[in-house]
Design a protein around this motif. Structure first.
Motif, PDB file in Angstrom:
ATOM      1  N   MET A   1       0.900  -1.140   0.166  1.00  0.00           N
ATOM      2  CA  MET A   1      -0.057  -0.130   0.171  1.00  0.00           C
ATOM      3  C   MET A   1       1.070   1.412   0.029  1.00  0.00           C
ATOM      4  N   LYS A   2       0.704   1.928  -1.033  1.00  0.00           N
ATOM      5  CA  LYS A   2       1.797   2.882  -1.301  1.00  0.00           C
ATOM      6  C   LYS A   2       1.618   3.890  -0.121  1.00  0.00           C
ATOM      7  N   LEU A   3       0.372   4.454   0.123  1.00  0.00           N
ATOM      8  CA  LEU A   3       0.446   5.631   1.003  1.00  0.00           C
ATOM      9  C   LEU A   3       0.924   5.361   2.351  1.00  0.00           C
ATOM     10  N   LEU A   4       0.913   3.918   2.892  1.00  0.00           N
ATOM     11  CA  LEU A   4       1.428   3.531   4.255  1.00  0.00           C
ATOM     12  C   LEU A   4       2.960   3.367   3.886  1.00  0.00           C
ATOM     13  N   GLU A   5       3.580   2.951   2.869  1.00  0.00           N
ATOM     14  CA  GLU A   5       5.045   2.616   2.548  1.00  0.00           C
ATOM     15  C   GLU A   5       5.656   4.318   2.419  1.00  0.00           C
ATOM     16  N   ASP A   6       4.955   5.360   1.879  1.00  0.00           N
ATOM     17  CA  ASP A   6       5.479   6.665   1.902  1.00  0.00           C
ATOM     18  C   ASP A   6       5.249   7.273   3.443  1.00  0.00           C
ATOM     19  N   ARG A   7       4.314   6.726   4.043  1.00  0.00           N
ATOM     20  CA  ARG A   7       4.423   7.368   5.449  1.00  0.00           C
ATOM     21  C   ARG A   7       5.665   6.770   6.456  1.00  0.00           C
ATOM     22  N   ILE A   8       5.829   5.483   6.045  1.00  0.00           N
ATOM     23  CA  ILE A   8       6.845   4.810   6.813  1.00  0.00           C
ATOM     24  C   ILE A   8       8.237   5.462   6.411  1.00  0.00           C
ATOM     25  N   MET A   9       8.445   5.666   5.261  1.00  0.00           N
ATOM     26  CA  MET A   9       9.716   6.199   4.643  1.00  0.00           C
ATOM     27  C   MET A   9       9.847   7.742   5.191  1.00  0.00           C
ATOM     28  N   GLN A  10       8.646   8.689   5.493  1.00  0.00           N
ATOM     29  CA  GLN A  10       8.604   9.613   5.830  1.00  0.00           C
ATOM     30  C   GLN A  10       8.903   9.780   7.308  1.00  0.00           C
ATOM     31  N   ASP A  11       8.086   8.923   8.155  1.00  0.00           N
ATOM     32  CA  ASP A  11       8.172   9.311   9.785  1.00  0.00           C
ATOM     33  C   ASP A  11       8.942   8.051  10.617  1.00  0.00           C
ATOM     34  N   GLY A  12       8.834   6.873   9.880  1.00  0.00           N
ATOM     35  CA  GLY A  12       9.649   5.913  10.595  1.00  0.00           C
ATOM     36  C   GLY A  12      10.988   5.793  10.921  1.00  0.00           C
ATOM     37  N   ILE A  13      11.262   5.441  12.066  1.00  0.00           N
ATOM     38  CA  ILE A  13      12.670   5.446  12.508  1.00  0.00           C
ATOM     39  C   ILE A  13      13.405   4.259  12.972  1.00  0.00           C
ATOM     40  N   VAL A  14      14.411   3.671  12.301  1.00  0.00           N
ATOM     41  CA  VAL A  14      15.048   2.459  12.730  1.00  0.00           C
ATOM     42  C   VAL A  14      15.681   2.645  13.687  1.00  0.00           C
ATOM     43  N   LEU A  15      15.553   1.622  14.823  1.00  0.00           N
ATOM     44  CA  LEU A  15      16.368   1.650  16.085  1.00  0.00           C
ATOM     45  C   LEU A  15      17.204   0.270  15.875  1.00  0.00           C
ATOM     46  N   PRO A  16      18.117   0.403  16.755  1.00  0.00           N
ATOM     47  CA  PRO A  16      19.026  -0.846  16.784  1.00  0.00           C
ATOM     48  C   PRO A  16      18.337  -2.160  16.944  1.00  0.00           C
ATOM     49  N   GLY A  17      18.609  -3.358  16.734  1.00  0.00           N
ATOM     50  CA  GLY A  17      17.989  -4.568  16.805  1.00  0.00           C
ATOM     51  C   GLY A  17      16.903  -4.706  15.780  1.00  0.00           C
ATOM     52  N   ASP A  18      16.852  -3.983  14.545  1.00  0.00           N
ATOM     53  CA  ASP A  18      15.795  -4.149  13.776  1.00  0.00           C
ATOM     54  C   ASP A  18      14.373  -3.864  14.313  1.00  0.00           C
ATOM     55  N   VAL A  19      14.404  -2.726  14.993  1.00  0.00           N
ATOM     56  CA  VAL A  19      13.132  -2.319  15.633  1.00  0.00           C
ATOM     57  C   VAL A  19      12.747  -0.943  14.622  1.00  0.00           C
ATOM     58  N   LEU A  20      11.421  -1.001  14.255  1.00  0.00           N
ATOM     59  CA  LEU A  20      10.914   0.204  13.362  1.00  0.00           C
ATOM     60  C   LEU A  20      10.024   1.088  14.345  1.00  0.00           C
ATOM     61  N   LYS A  21      10.404   2.299  14.649  1.00  0.00           N
ATOM     62  CA  LYS A  21       9.554   3.081  15.270  1.00  0.00           C
ATOM     63  C   LYS A  21       8.426   3.801  14.683  1.00  0.00           C
TER      64      LYS A  21
END
Lengths: 190, 190
Positions: free
Chosen positions: A1-21
């Motif tokens: 779902m492009k809307l969601l992928e775009d939002r993850i690219m924009q606002d997601g933060i990758v933390l240590p241990g493969d955690v996506l915030k």
């Protein structure tokens, strides 16, 4: 779902241990318009499945799940982690380990809300190691409810949860599938 | 709100200690169509308040809150009870005692999600002694956010929460106001 992928690219933060915030729009602050769009997408994917009930687990599953329930006009049940005094006996329960919180929780559903006449769509925010999914499967099994499928907002496809669900033969649909993290970059499956 | 009062009459169960169990449609199993109707009702009540953010607390506040956020097209923040490893520093927090669970919880909001430019509408499922409301007020105060009002699904008007909110001068709207329980009967305010 492009809307969601775009939002993850924009606002997601990758933390240590493969955690996506993704606390900006999914599991601390919630974007209700995005949730509505996701609810419609899940409903489209599972429209022929004769869903009678949505099942999720508190807390982060609730927002996506209620918008799926809205599309199907069926009840949404969220498994509870903390037993309230208004929750008495007659429960289906399962033990679930959370890697992000480092705790083992017992999740429970009152058995009056799930039964052999139900075709259940499980909805959750993340699929990583599949612990929550396995707990919800166990609860459905105890209730003799049929599992029509599982809808996940963000799947980390490189972890073992997806494989585990496929082995069980349950239909899995994820709105965003992450194939890997590369530093602070998120890569999606094609 | 008649639709809600009718539902309480139909499905609510009065437990000892003036506890109303509404797990059939609100806080374990959720009726998404009822939540949508409630979201519209809250939005009508607070339409002139220039709301920029909805604030609630996990887990039972989330379902009503996201449907209010949907009407206003503003973000919904839910205060968290259990600190995730993805929740780091920079939190506003408050201590809240739950009479129904007999536990003291620390609730917390990341401070990036609440600030002095916000006009906040607090939404919660129940108002009884006002403990959760006071915790959310404290968090708004720390964030220097303005509290535009508080919207409650079910108010137990005979307990001290409503009085406490009125004393603070915050606008309170409840969709169902219970004046008393009489055995297993629920009486609403006129």
């Amino acid at each position: 779902m492009k809307l969601l992928e775009d939002r993850i690219m924009q606002d997601g933060i990758v933390l240590p241990g493969d955690v996506l915030k993704v606390d900006q729009f999914l599991n601390h602050q919630v974007d209700p318009d995005l949730m509505m769009a996701m609810g419609k997408e899940f409903a489209k994917l599972f429209k022929d499945e004769k869903i009678t009930k949505i099942l999720t687990v508190e807390s982060s599953g609730i927002a996506p799940a209620v918008f799926v329930g809205l599309q199907f006009h069926v009840p949404v049940v969220f498994a509870r982690k903390n037993k309230s005094i208004t929750m008495q006996n007659d429960l289906y329960s399962a033990s679930v380990y959370s890697y992000t919180k480092k705790v083992e929780n017992t999740i429970a559903v009152a058995n009056k809300f799930l039964g052999e006449n139900d075709r259940v769509l499980i909805i959750d925010d993340f699929l990583a190691n599949g612990q929550a999914a396995e707990g919800l499967f166990k609860i459905c099994d105890e209730a003799k409810a049929e599992i029509a499928g599982i809808g996940i907002v963000i799947e980390k496809s490189f972890q073992k949860g997806a494989e585990l669900i496929h082995k069980r033969g349950v239909r899995l649909e994820a709105l965003a599938k992450i194939s890997s993290f590369d530093g602070d970059q998120v890569h999606f499956e094609d």
